[in-house]
Design a protein around this motif. Structure first.
Motif, PDB file in Angstrom:
ATOM      1  N   GLN A  42       0.825  -1.216   0.000  1.00 14.30           N
ATOM      2  CA  GLN A  42       0.000   0.000   0.000  1.00 14.30           C
ATOM      3  C   GLN A  42       0.855   1.260   0.000  1.00 14.30           C
ATOM      4  O   GLN A  42       0.371   2.340  -0.349  1.00 14.30           O
ATOM      5  CB  GLN A  42      -0.918   0.003   1.222  1.00 14.30           C
ATOM      6  CG  GLN A  42      -1.999  -1.066   1.204  1.00 14.30           C
ATOM      7  CD  GLN A  42      -2.834  -1.050   2.476  1.00 14.30           C
ATOM      8  OE1 GLN A  42      -3.223   0.008   2.949  1.00 14.30           O
ATOM      9  NE2 GLN A  42      -3.082  -2.220   3.026  1.00 14.30           N
ATOM     10  N   ARG A  43       2.136   1.113   0.367  1.00 14.68           N
ATOM     11  CA  ARG A  43       3.024   2.265   0.444  1.00 14.68           C
ATOM     12  C   ARG A  43       3.974   2.345  -0.745  1.00 14.68           C
ATOM     13  O   ARG A  43       4.915   3.143  -0.728  1.00 14.68           O
ATOM     14  CB  ARG A  43       3.842   2.216   1.741  1.00 14.68           C
ATOM     15  CG  ARG A  43       3.002   2.241   3.009  1.00 14.68           C
ATOM     16  CD  ARG A  43       3.886   2.515   4.220  1.00 14.68           C
ATOM     17  NE  ARG A  43       4.653   3.733   4.031  1.00 14.68           N
ATOM     18  CZ  ARG A  43       4.179   4.958   4.224  1.00 14.68           C
ATOM     19  NH1 ARG A  43       2.934   5.141   4.629  1.00 14.68           N
ATOM     20  NH2 ARG A  43       4.940   6.016   4.024  1.00 14.68           N
ATOM     21  N   LEU A  44       3.772   1.525  -1.753  1.00 16.79           N
ATOM     22  CA  LEU A  44       4.618   1.573  -2.941  1.00 16.79           C
ATOM     23  C   LEU A  44       4.192   2.725  -3.842  1.00 16.79           C
ATOM     24  O   LEU A  44       3.091   3.251  -3.728  1.00 16.79           O
ATOM     25  CB  LEU A  44       4.531   0.249  -3.706  1.00 16.79           C
ATOM     26  CG  LEU A  44       5.036  -1.002  -2.963  1.00 16.79           C
ATOM     27  CD1 LEU A  44       4.870  -2.235  -3.839  1.00 16.79           C
ATOM     28  CD2 LEU A  44       6.491  -0.842  -2.540  1.00 16.79           C
ATOM     29  N   GLY A  45       5.080   3.086  -4.754  1.00 18.03           N
ATOM     30  CA  GLY A  45       4.736   4.111  -5.733  1.00 18.03           C
ATOM     31  C   GLY A  45       5.453   5.423  -5.484  1.00 18.03           C
ATOM     32  O   GLY A  45       6.093   5.642  -4.457  1.00 18.03           O
ATOM     33  N   THR A  46       5.340   6.303  -6.466  1.00 19.07           N
ATOM     34  CA  THR A  46       6.050   7.584  -6.421  1.00 19.07           C
ATOM     35  C   THR A  46       5.160   8.698  -5.884  1.00 19.07           C
ATOM     36  O   THR A  46       3.937   8.565  -5.808  1.00 19.07           O
ATOM     37  CB  THR A  46       6.545   7.975  -7.825  1.00 19.07           C
ATOM     38  OG1 THR A  46       5.404   8.069  -8.701  1.00 19.07           O
ATOM     39  CG2 THR A  46       7.515   6.939  -8.367  1.00 19.07           C
ATOM     40  N   LEU A  48       8.549  -5.314  15.193  1.00 25.27           N
ATOM     41  CA  LEU A  48       8.724  -3.866  15.225  1.00 25.27           C
ATOM     42  C   LEU A  48       8.468  -3.227  13.866  1.00 25.27           C
ATOM     43  O   LEU A  48       7.936  -2.119  13.790  1.00 25.27           O
ATOM     44  CB  LEU A  48      10.121  -3.515  15.720  1.00 25.27           C
ATOM     45  CG  LEU A  48      10.298  -3.486  17.246  1.00 25.27           C
ATOM     46  CD1 LEU A  48      11.765  -3.304  17.604  1.00 25.27           C
ATOM     47  CD2 LEU A  48       9.466  -2.376  17.874  1.00 25.27           C
ATOM     48  N   VAL A  49       8.858  -3.901  12.795  1.00 25.10           N
ATOM     49  CA  VAL A  49       8.605  -3.354  11.460  1.00 25.10           C
ATOM     50  C   VAL A  49       7.105  -3.231  11.224  1.00 25.10           C
ATOM     51  O   VAL A  49       6.625  -2.202  10.726  1.00 25.10           O
ATOM     52  CB  VAL A  49       9.271  -4.227  10.370  1.00 25.10           C
ATOM     53  CG1 VAL A  49       8.726  -3.877   8.990  1.00 25.10           C
ATOM     54  CG2 VAL A  49      10.780  -4.035  10.391  1.00 25.10           C
ATOM     55  N   LEU A  50       6.358  -4.253  11.590  1.00 23.04           N
ATOM     56  CA  LEU A  50       4.904  -4.184  11.413  1.00 23.04           C
ATOM     57  C   LEU A  50       4.299  -3.082  12.282  1.00 23.04           C
ATOM     58  O   LEU A  50       3.426  -2.327  11.829  1.00 23.04           O
ATOM     59  CB  LEU A  50       4.267  -5.532  11.763  1.00 23.04           C
ATOM     60  CG  LEU A  50       2.731  -5.584  11.677  1.00 23.04           C
ATOM     61  CD1 LEU A  50       2.247  -5.152  10.305  1.00 23.04           C
ATOM     62  CD2 LEU A  50       2.211  -6.970  12.025  1.00 23.04           C
ATOM     63  N   ALA A  51       4.767  -2.962  13.514  1.00 20.60           N
ATOM     64  CA  ALA A  51       4.242  -1.913  14.392  1.00 20.60           C
ATOM     65  C   ALA A  51       4.515  -0.529  13.807  1.00 20.60           C
ATOM     66  O   ALA A  51       3.654   0.352  13.869  1.00 20.60           O
ATOM     67  CB  ALA A  51       4.871  -2.039  15.780  1.00 20.60           C
ATOM     68  N   LEU A  52       5.697  -0.331  13.236  1.00 17.42           N
ATOM     69  CA  LEU A  52       6.014   0.957  12.623  1.00 17.42           C
ATOM     70  C   LEU A  52       5.117   1.227  11.423  1.00 17.42           C
ATOM     71  O   LEU A  52       4.575   2.335  11.267  1.00 17.42           O
ATOM     72  CB  LEU A  52       7.484   0.995  12.203  1.00 17.42           C
ATOM     73  CG  LEU A  52       7.927   2.242  11.432  1.00 17.42           C
ATOM     74  CD1 LEU A  52       7.717   3.501  12.256  1.00 17.42           C
ATOM     75  CD2 LEU A  52       9.384   2.115  10.995  1.00 17.42           C
ATOM     76  N   LEU A  53       4.936   0.243  10.566  1.00 20.26           N
ATOM     77  CA  LEU A  53       4.097   0.414   9.380  1.00 20.26           C
ATOM     78  C   LEU A  53       2.671   0.791   9.779  1.00 20.26           C
ATOM     79  O   LEU A  53       2.032   1.641   9.150  1.00 20.26           O
ATOM     80  CB  LEU A  53       4.102  -0.859   8.543  1.00 20.26           C
ATOM     81  CG  LEU A  53       5.414  -1.191   7.823  1.00 20.26           C
ATOM     82  CD1 LEU A  53       5.375  -2.613   7.263  1.00 20.26           C
ATOM     83  CD2 LEU A  53       5.695  -0.189   6.710  1.00 20.26           C
ATOM     84  N   ARG A  54       2.173   0.170  10.826  1.00 19.43           N
ATOM     85  CA  ARG A  54       0.810   0.459  11.275  1.00 19.43           C
ATOM     86  C   ARG A  54       0.691   1.862  11.876  1.00 19.43           C
ATOM     87  O   ARG A  54      -0.407   2.427  11.916  1.00 19.43           O
ATOM     88  CB  ARG A  54       0.384  -0.575  12.313  1.00 19.43           C
ATOM     89  CG  ARG A  54      -0.002  -1.927  11.706  1.00 19.43           C
ATOM     90  CD  ARG A  54      -0.267  -2.944  12.792  1.00 19.43           C
ATOM     91  NE  ARG A  54      -0.966  -4.116  12.271  1.00 19.43           N
ATOM     92  CZ  ARG A  54      -1.075  -5.268  12.925  1.00 19.43           C
ATOM     93  NH1 ARG A  54      -0.505  -5.396  14.117  1.00 19.43           N
ATOM     94  NH2 ARG A  54      -1.730  -6.267  12.401  1.00 19.43           N
ATOM     95  N   ALA A  55       1.815   2.392  12.352  1.00 20.81           N
ATOM     96  CA  ALA A  55       1.776   3.688  13.025  1.00 20.81           C
ATOM     97  C   ALA A  55       2.027   4.862  12.075  1.00 20.81           C
ATOM     98  O   ALA A  55       1.955   6.017  12.493  1.00 20.81           O
ATOM     99  CB  ALA A  55       2.801   3.716  14.157  1.00 20.81           C
ATOM    100  N   LEU A  56       2.330   4.594  10.823  1.00 19.41           N
ATOM    101  CA  LEU A  56       2.610   5.664   9.863  1.00 19.41           C
ATOM    102  C   LEU A  56       1.314   6.261   9.311  1.00 19.41           C
ATOM    103  O   LEU A  56       0.351   5.538   9.034  1.00 19.41           O
ATOM    104  CB  LEU A  56       3.436   5.122   8.695  1.00 19.41           C
ATOM    105  CG  LEU A  56       4.853   4.648   9.000  1.00 19.41           C
ATOM    106  CD1 LEU A  56       5.478   4.068   7.742  1.00 19.41           C
ATOM    107  CD2 LEU A  56       5.711   5.784   9.535  1.00 19.41           C
ATOM    108  N   ARG A  57       1.334   7.554   9.125  1.00 17.62           N
ATOM    109  CA  ARG A  57       0.222   8.188   8.405  1.00 17.62           C
ATOM    110  C   ARG A  57       0.311   7.802   6.931  1.00 17.62           C
ATOM    111  O   ARG A  57       1.413   7.623   6.397  1.00 17.62           O
ATOM    112  CB  ARG A  57       0.291   9.701   8.562  1.00 17.62           C
ATOM    113  CG  ARG A  57       0.047  10.180   9.986  1.00 17.62           C
ATOM    114  CD  ARG A  57       0.053  11.678  10.100  1.00 17.62           C
ATOM    115  NE  ARG A  57      -0.199  12.081  11.478  1.00 17.62           N
ATOM    116  CZ  ARG A  57      -1.403  12.202  12.019  1.00 17.62           C
ATOM    117  NH1 ARG A  57      -2.472  11.977  11.250  1.00 17.62           N
ATOM    118  NH2 ARG A  57      -1.571  12.554  13.272  1.00 17.62           N
ATOM    119  N   PRO A  58      -0.819   7.690   6.243  1.00 13.87           N
ATOM    120  CA  PRO A  58      -0.780   7.308   4.820  1.00 13.87           C
ATOM    121  C   PRO A  58       0.085   8.245   3.981  1.00 13.87           C
ATOM    122  O   PRO A  58       0.700   7.815   2.998  1.00 13.87           O
ATOM    123  CB  PRO A  58      -2.254   7.379   4.400  1.00 13.87           C
ATOM    124  CG  PRO A  58      -3.014   7.161   5.670  1.00 13.87           C
ATOM    125  CD  PRO A  58      -2.195   7.803   6.746  1.00 13.87           C
TER     126      PRO A  58
END
Length: 588
Positions: free
Chosen positions: A181-185, A314-324
């Motif tokens: 979901q976070r891929l792309g330019t 921890l990687v999953l926790a960080l991804l979940r905590a990022l704003r889109p």
């Protein structure tokens, strides 16, 4: 539910919690406190107790009485060891079905502690047979039950049956989903000239082509991986990326995150940007994270430093905590020590080819002609380092000989470059040539003394002195040790309880990641043979800017060169990132 508690369990609970309310009526008090005492005895914190109550509700007493091993299978924060402690105090009978499920889960725990997220099904079944003594008919029945109840997942990967805990499969599948979901330019205009202009303004005299490419990639993608060996300018480009993006958006707030506090402080000192540990910023308490999709991080630009040492959780926790809308810039060295925790998520994401990535390829740390960078690369190929002016090599025949050689090398380096510029590295704390033995040999004593360099081994937020950070003992008096940390904070320790404090002349390879010294002294010995590998040797050698001394006891260097930690880990993340992964869930 019948709970078996010892007098020691009750005494420890009272001592640790000071929960003496209604103790004048011991039977009534014990009936009210029994479950709290049980959880305390098994290492289950109050925060985790709340999580268990929320997850199981009224079924929790039944689960504890019949199959507490389910807690390990279903709740990531409950270890197998904690589940076993609960079982010993709550199981009503030695139920055969529960014991067989425990044998299954013990096998998964065995592989998970080695960093794997899955294993071959037949290997797990063989381990079950060995540990349980059950017949193959019983084992196959228990396996089918675990599949039918969703405790485990069985998959076909490259035509071979593999199995993993359902929660671990969900974890890796969710990481893959979040990253996709976070891929792309991102529409953003930046040129090489812009990068050079900002570098000049920041006082960075030279920037190579790979660094320019990495800066542009980070500015124009939502998620970017920047990898490179020691001294390739990974930290340098953080300042440039932040400068470019903050010029375009003055409201943008960057944040640098890392696993150890010591690295976070170093990044802040080098970049001037806000830096913190992952655990602290994600508000980690007892296996739970306060930051998530409902309570995301405020910052719009996140740098994850020394990222290859971070595990799946921890990687999953960080991804979940990022704003889109946030940019994520992942930075690290793929050839360093394997992650803490299961999986190898950043290495897997890099290998998948799905995430925009740039490899930095020019060493800016060691002087021209230095053999240290090339020796690090040789070590990762299983080849001997290049012995010469930059890398000295000494062979020893036993622990006493090794300690003598290390001490001699340390004193020579200290006299040449100063005490703060030399660091001894070994694989573990205990053992005849562990950090404790080497530190005592260097100082000539076991006890602490004023002037000793020390390292904190546990986070102490009250004193602002964190795991991996160092300082100097300023005073020992009145039963108290006073330490002035490198950050200028004064921390105090009870002289009778200094278990979290260690002398810092010798530290482990793990503690040294992300740091650099004029001289590193690398120890390879048989006592650490089961841990030492190419990745650790690479870390040890490349911590040095100018000189590395290798102390090799009984040719353990060659043994270590035959082993690679990253190659040992088995993870499903890379196939899950593929467009058409060769992963198929089997029936069950």
């Amino acid at each position: 539910m019948h709970i078996r508690l010892s007098r020691a369990d009750i005494d420890r609970y009272c001592q640790d919690t000071r929960d003496y309310e209604d103790l004048d009526q011991p039977e009534l008090w014990l009936s009210h406190k029994a479950r709290k005492i049980l959880f305390h005895a098994c290492g289950i914190s109050p925060k985790l107790q709340d999580t268990l109550d929320a997850y199981y509700g009224g079924r929790l007493p039944f689960v504890l009485a019949t199959d507490p091993f389910r807690l390990y299978a279903e709740i990531d924060a409950v270890s197998f060891d904690k589940a076993a402690r609960l079982w010993r105090r709550t199981a009503e009978t030695a139920d055969r079905r529960c014991m067989l499920r425990a044998a299954i889960l013990e096998a998964f725990d065995h592989f998970e502690r080695a960093g794997h997220t899955f294993a071959d099904s037949l290997t797990i079944l063989d381990r079950m047979a060995t540990t349980s003594g059950a017949s193959m008919q019983e084992i196959e029945w228990a396996w089918r039950q675990a599949l039918d109840t969703g405790l485990i997942v069985e998959l076909s990967l490259h035509g071979i049956r593999r199995a993993m805990l359902n929660r671990v499969f969900y974890e890796e599948a969710t990481i893959a989903s979040e990253v996709k979901q976070r891929l792309g330019t991102i529409p953003f205009s930046v040129t090489a000239a812009d990068v050079i202009r900002h570098a000049t303004r920041l006082g960075i005299p030279q920037i190579d082509d790979s660094q320019i490419e990495a800066v542009i990639a980070a500015c124009t993608h939502r998620t970017t991986i920047i990898s490179g060996g020691p001294g390739t300018g990974k930290t340098t480009i953080i300042k440039i990326i932040a400068s470019i993006l903050m010029e375009a958006d003055q409201a943008l707030v960057p944040l640098c995150l890392s696993l150890p506090a010591r690295i976070a402080r170093t990044i802040h000192e080098k970049t001037g940007l806000a830096a913190d540990t992952l655990h602290n910023r994600l508000e980690y308490i007892d296996g739970m994270f306060g930051r998530n999709k409902d309570n995301p991080l405020d910052e719009g630009l996140i740098f994850l430093e020394e990222a290859f040492m971070v595990g799946n959780t921890l990687v999953l926790a960080l991804l979940r905590a990022l704003r889109p809308s946030a940019r994520l810039v992942i930075i690290g060295d793929a050839e360093q020590i394997a992650p803490i925790g299961r999986g190898k998520p950043i290495e897997a994401l890099l290998a998948s080819g799905a995430v925009a990535s740039v490899i930095l390829n020019t060493n800016h740390r060691s002087g021209a002609g230095s053999t240290i960078p090339s020796s690090g690369k040789r070590v990762m190929k299983g080849l001997m380092p290049l012995v010469g002016p930059d890398i000295l090599y000494t062979q020893t025949i036993g622990p006493k000989d090794t300690l003598l050689a290390v001490t001699k090398a340390w004193h020579a380096a200290r006299d040449a470059v100063g005490i703060d510029n030399v660091q001894v590295l070994t694989a573990r704390h205990e053992g005849p040539v562990g950090t404790k033995a080497i530190n005592d040999a260097i100082t000539g004593r076991r006890e602490f003394a004023v002037g000793d360099r020390v390292m904190q081994l546990k986070n102490d937020r009250d004193q602002d002195f964190f795991n991996g950070e160092t300082g100097t003992i300023a005073d020992i008096s009145g039963g108290t040790i006073s330490v002035v940390t490198d950050a200028g904070v004064v921390a105090e320790f009870d002289l009778r309880a200094t278990g979290t404090l260690s002398k810092a002349y010798c530290i482990t390879y793990h503690k040294s990641q992300g740091l650099e010294f004029h001289t590193s002294i690398v120890v390879a010995d048989p006592g650490n043979a089961n841990m030492l590998d190419r990745n650790m040797l690479n870390v040890g050698i490349t911590r040095a800017r100018q000189k590395c001394v290798i102390i090799d006891e009984r040719n353990q260097l060659r043994v270590a060169l035959s082993r690679s930690s990253s190659a040992k880990r088995r993870t499903l993340l890379a196939p899950l990132m593929a467009t058409s992964p060769q992963v198929h869930r089997l029936g069950g």
